[in-house]
Motif scaffolding. Sequence first.
Motif, PDB file in Angstrom:
ATOM      1  N   ARG A  69     -22.800 -31.683 -19.517  1.00 37.55           N
ATOM      2  CA  ARG A  69     -21.898 -30.443 -20.028  1.00 37.55           C
ATOM      3  C   ARG A  69     -21.245 -29.791 -18.842  1.00 37.55           C
ATOM      4  O   ARG A  69     -21.875 -29.958 -17.778  1.00 37.55           O
ATOM      5  N   PRO A  70     -20.225 -29.204 -18.985  1.00 36.10           N
ATOM      6  CA  PRO A  70     -19.699 -28.335 -17.941  1.00 36.10           C
ATOM      7  C   PRO A  70     -20.472 -27.195 -17.584  1.00 36.10           C
ATOM      8  O   PRO A  70     -21.111 -26.738 -18.285  1.00 36.10           O
ATOM      9  N   ASP A  71     -20.342 -26.769 -16.519  1.00 31.50           N
ATOM     10  CA  ASP A  71     -21.147 -25.686 -15.715  1.00 31.50           C
ATOM     11  C   ASP A  71     -20.521 -24.516 -16.296  1.00 31.50           C
ATOM     12  O   ASP A  71     -19.085 -24.227 -15.989  1.00 31.50           O
ATOM     13  N   TYR A  72     -21.157 -23.374 -16.680  1.00 30.58           N
ATOM     14  CA  TYR A  72     -20.612 -22.211 -17.137  1.00 30.58           C
ATOM     15  C   TYR A  72     -20.015 -21.618 -16.113  1.00 30.58           C
ATOM     16  O   TYR A  72     -18.696 -21.104 -16.318  1.00 30.58           O
ATOM     17  N   PHE A  73     -20.454 -21.311 -15.007  1.00 33.77           N
ATOM     18  CA  PHE A  73     -19.903 -20.474 -14.017  1.00 33.77           C
ATOM     19  C   PHE A  73     -18.811 -21.223 -13.582  1.00 33.77           C
ATOM     20  O   PHE A  73     -17.698 -20.615 -13.083  1.00 33.77           O
ATOM     21  N   LEU A  74     -18.505 -22.755 -13.255  1.00 37.41           N
ATOM     22  CA  LEU A  74     -17.445 -23.463 -12.850  1.00 37.41           C
ATOM     23  C   LEU A  74     -16.205 -23.217 -13.857  1.00 37.41           C
ATOM     24  O   LEU A  74     -15.062 -23.290 -13.626  1.00 37.41           O
ATOM     25  N   SER A  75     -16.624 -23.262 -15.012  1.00 36.18           N
ATOM     26  CA  SER A  75     -15.720 -22.914 -16.211  1.00 36.18           C
ATOM     27  C   SER A  75     -14.846 -21.676 -16.054  1.00 36.18           C
ATOM     28  O   SER A  75     -13.595 -21.725 -16.111  1.00 36.18           O
ATOM     29  N   LYS A  76     -15.511 -20.779 -15.826  1.00 38.13           N
ATOM     30  CA  LYS A  76     -14.878 -19.291 -15.540  1.00 38.13           C
ATOM     31  C   LYS A  76     -13.997 -19.452 -14.132  1.00 38.13           C
ATOM     32  O   LYS A  76     -12.979 -18.694 -14.046  1.00 38.13           O
ATOM     33  N   MET A  77     -14.356 -20.462 -13.234  1.00 37.00           N
ATOM     34  CA  MET A  77     -13.734 -20.324 -11.840  1.00 37.00           C
ATOM     35  C   MET A  77     -12.328 -21.623 -12.159  1.00 37.00           C
ATOM     36  O   MET A  77     -11.682 -21.400 -10.877  1.00 37.00           O
ATOM     37  N   GLU A  78     -12.464 -22.416 -13.087  1.00 38.44           N
ATOM     38  CA  GLU A  78     -11.430 -23.361 -12.862  1.00 38.44           C
ATOM     39  C   GLU A  78      -9.944 -22.717 -12.614  1.00 38.44           C
ATOM     40  O   GLU A  78      -9.233 -23.725 -11.952  1.00 38.44           O
ATOM     41  N   GLU A  79      -9.661 -21.784 -13.207  1.00 39.33           N
ATOM     42  CA  GLU A  79      -8.189 -21.267 -13.219  1.00 39.33           C
ATOM     43  C   GLU A  79      -7.805 -21.031 -11.802  1.00 39.33           C
ATOM     44  O   GLU A  79      -6.820 -21.289 -11.068  1.00 39.33           O
ATOM     45  N   HIS A  80      -8.980 -20.195 -10.994  1.00 36.96           N
ATOM     46  CA  HIS A  80      -8.903 -19.895  -9.723  1.00 36.96           C
ATOM     47  C   HIS A  80      -8.801 -20.879  -8.818  1.00 36.96           C
ATOM     48  O   HIS A  80      -8.266 -21.062  -7.791  1.00 36.96           O
ATOM     49  N   LEU A  81      -9.621 -21.935  -9.018  1.00 35.49           N
ATOM     50  CA  LEU A  81      -9.861 -23.161  -8.281  1.00 35.49           C
ATOM     51  C   LEU A  81      -8.329 -23.967  -8.397  1.00 35.49           C
ATOM     52  O   LEU A  81      -7.947 -24.557  -7.008  1.00 35.49           O
ATOM     53  N   GLU A  82      -7.771 -24.033  -9.328  1.00 37.05           N
ATOM     54  CA  GLU A  82      -6.498 -24.675  -9.349  1.00 37.05           C
ATOM     55  C   GLU A  82      -5.396 -23.840  -8.590  1.00 37.05           C
ATOM     56  O   GLU A  82      -4.655 -24.520  -7.727  1.00 37.05           O
ATOM     57  N   GLU A  83      -5.699 -22.585  -8.594  1.00 37.21           N
ATOM     58  CA  GLU A  83      -4.630 -21.744  -7.689  1.00 37.21           C
ATOM     59  C   GLU A  83      -4.650 -21.996  -6.142  1.00 37.21           C
ATOM     60  O   GLU A  83      -3.758 -22.112  -5.463  1.00 37.21           O
ATOM     61  N   VAL A  84      -6.003 -22.012  -5.671  1.00 35.89           N
ATOM     62  CA  VAL A  84      -6.226 -22.306  -4.205  1.00 35.89           C
ATOM     63  C   VAL A  84      -5.890 -23.784  -3.755  1.00 35.89           C
ATOM     64  O   VAL A  84      -5.741 -23.985  -2.697  1.00 35.89           O
ATOM     65  N   SER A  85      -5.985 -24.695  -4.817  1.00 34.84           N
ATOM     66  CA  SER A  85      -5.631 -26.044  -4.533  1.00 34.84           C
ATOM     67  C   SER A  85      -4.061 -26.216  -3.865  1.00 34.84           C
ATOM     68  O   SER A  85      -3.669 -27.263  -3.246  1.00 34.84           O
ATOM     69  N   ASP A  86      -3.387 -25.419  -4.503  1.00 37.19           N
ATOM     70  CA  ASP A  86      -1.684 -25.486  -3.966  1.00 37.19           C
ATOM     71  C   ASP A  86      -1.513 -24.637  -3.097  1.00 37.19           C
ATOM     72  O   ASP A  86      -0.306 -24.558  -2.581  1.00 37.19           O
ATOM     73  N   THR A  87      -2.233 -23.848  -2.319  1.00 38.37           N
ATOM     74  CA  THR A  87      -2.235 -22.661  -1.407  1.00 38.37           C
ATOM     75  C   THR A  87      -2.991 -22.725  -0.310  1.00 38.37           C
ATOM     76  O   THR A  87      -4.093 -22.934  -0.472  1.00 38.37           O
ATOM     77  N   GLN A  88      -2.652 -22.250   0.799  1.00 37.57           N
ATOM     78  CA  GLN A  88      -3.435 -21.744   1.904  1.00 37.57           C
ATOM     79  C   GLN A  88      -3.887 -20.255   1.741  1.00 37.57           C
ATOM     80  O   GLN A  88      -4.994 -20.103   2.518  1.00 37.57           O
ATOM     81  N   GLU A  89      -3.495 -19.792   0.853  1.00 38.31           N
ATOM     82  CA  GLU A  89      -3.988 -18.262   0.640  1.00 38.31           C
ATOM     83  C   GLU A  89      -5.246 -18.035  -0.091  1.00 38.31           C
ATOM     84  O   GLU A  89      -5.620 -18.904  -0.890  1.00 38.31           O
ATOM     85  N   ASP A  90      -6.016 -17.054   0.649  1.00 36.23           N
ATOM     86  CA  ASP A  90      -7.145 -16.707  -0.178  1.00 36.23           C
ATOM     87  C   ASP A  90      -6.903 -16.103  -1.643  1.00 36.23           C
ATOM     88  O   ASP A  90      -5.975 -15.504  -1.787  1.00 36.23           O
ATOM     89  N   LYS A  91      -7.926 -16.132  -2.539  1.00 36.21           N
ATOM     90  CA  LYS A  91      -7.590 -15.771  -3.707  1.00 36.21           C
ATOM     91  C   LYS A  91      -8.859 -14.837  -4.205  1.00 36.21           C
ATOM     92  O   LYS A  91      -9.975 -14.905  -3.988  1.00 36.21           O
ATOM     93  N   ALA A  92      -8.174 -13.296  -4.375  1.00 39.34           N
ATOM     94  CA  ALA A  92      -9.138 -12.464  -4.580  1.00 39.34           C
ATOM     95  C   ALA A  92      -9.605 -12.188  -6.056  1.00 39.34           C
ATOM     96  O   ALA A  92      -8.808 -12.526  -6.983  1.00 39.34           O
ATOM     97  N   ILE A  93     -10.930 -12.289  -6.357  1.00 34.53           N
ATOM     98  CA  ILE A  93     -11.659 -12.486  -7.663  1.00 34.53           C
ATOM     99  C   ILE A  93     -12.422 -11.002  -8.004  1.00 34.53           C
ATOM    100  O   ILE A  93     -13.374 -10.681  -7.155  1.00 34.53           O
ATOM    101  N   ASP A  94     -11.913 -10.306  -9.079  1.00 33.52           N
ATOM    102  CA  ASP A  94     -12.664  -9.127  -9.248  1.00 33.52           C
ATOM    103  C   ASP A  94     -14.043  -9.266 -10.008  1.00 33.52           C
ATOM    104  O   ASP A  94     -14.020  -9.940 -11.026  1.00 33.52           O
TER     105      ASP A  94
END
Length: 268
Positions: free
Chosen positions: A165-190
């Motif tokens: 089954r999917p991991d809960y923490f990674l499920s919440k991070m998926e959108e952010h992971l997709e964003e950093v895969s396309d850029t060299q920029e760091d992603k701030a998470i509140d």
Amino acid sequence: MKKLSFHALFCTFLCAFLLVSWRAMSQEVEDQKEFDYNEEGKRGPSHWGDLKREWHSCKAGLMQSPIDLLHERVRIVPHFTNLKTEYKPCNATLKNRGHDIMLKWGEGAGYMEVNGTRYFLKQFHWHSPSEHTINGRRFALEAHLVHQSPTGSVAVIGVLYKIGRPDYFLSKMEEHLEEVSDTQEDKAIDLADPSQLEMLSSLYYRYIGSLTVPPCSQNVLWTIVRKIRTVSPEQVKLLRVAVHDDSDTNARPLQPLNDRKIQLRVKS
């Protein structure tokens, strides 16, 4: 008195220098440009210790990680009560380090406490497949929660995952992971919440090892959660795709145990 004062001043300076140097040496490399995981290449794991003088422990160290947690080597320690974790939501930064994805926490993310020493949470990162094995079995993914004490000592909690089954923490991070895969920029998470990793278990392996990436600094206190979590194939793939390298893995090969003790500690 002058000689004594000079001697005391010199000793103070030397101790401070060594402490700062040890702290710097104990930190994982933030950029993968100088090493990789290709065993057939010149920058692969078997060559890490030759690439830089300060990485010599990768080659010569006798307390290296990861290891196989073979049942025959493990000593059961009952009534284990000396591990405490206290995590809380905190601002964090998602960073693509080339060899892995790291979630770096700001001040106030919490700590783990072992035998009265508090190690404050600094970052998460993931390895696929797992770096540690249990009785020869390798798992789909391994998360490392890296902590550091005020004096610079390092303690890492490892969490192992099998496909399911999917991991809960990674499920919440998926959108952010997709964003950093396309850029060299760091992603701030509140207000990311490290307690959502759901690593609670009554059984923990404990041993003394090293960082699993250069500079492979030793005397790292390892705590491996015995309970195996689950992660989906898509989540493992996303972590690998997001990394800016050409490797199929970012898992260091197993290292010799060299007569070290492995404890399986039972938390009451």
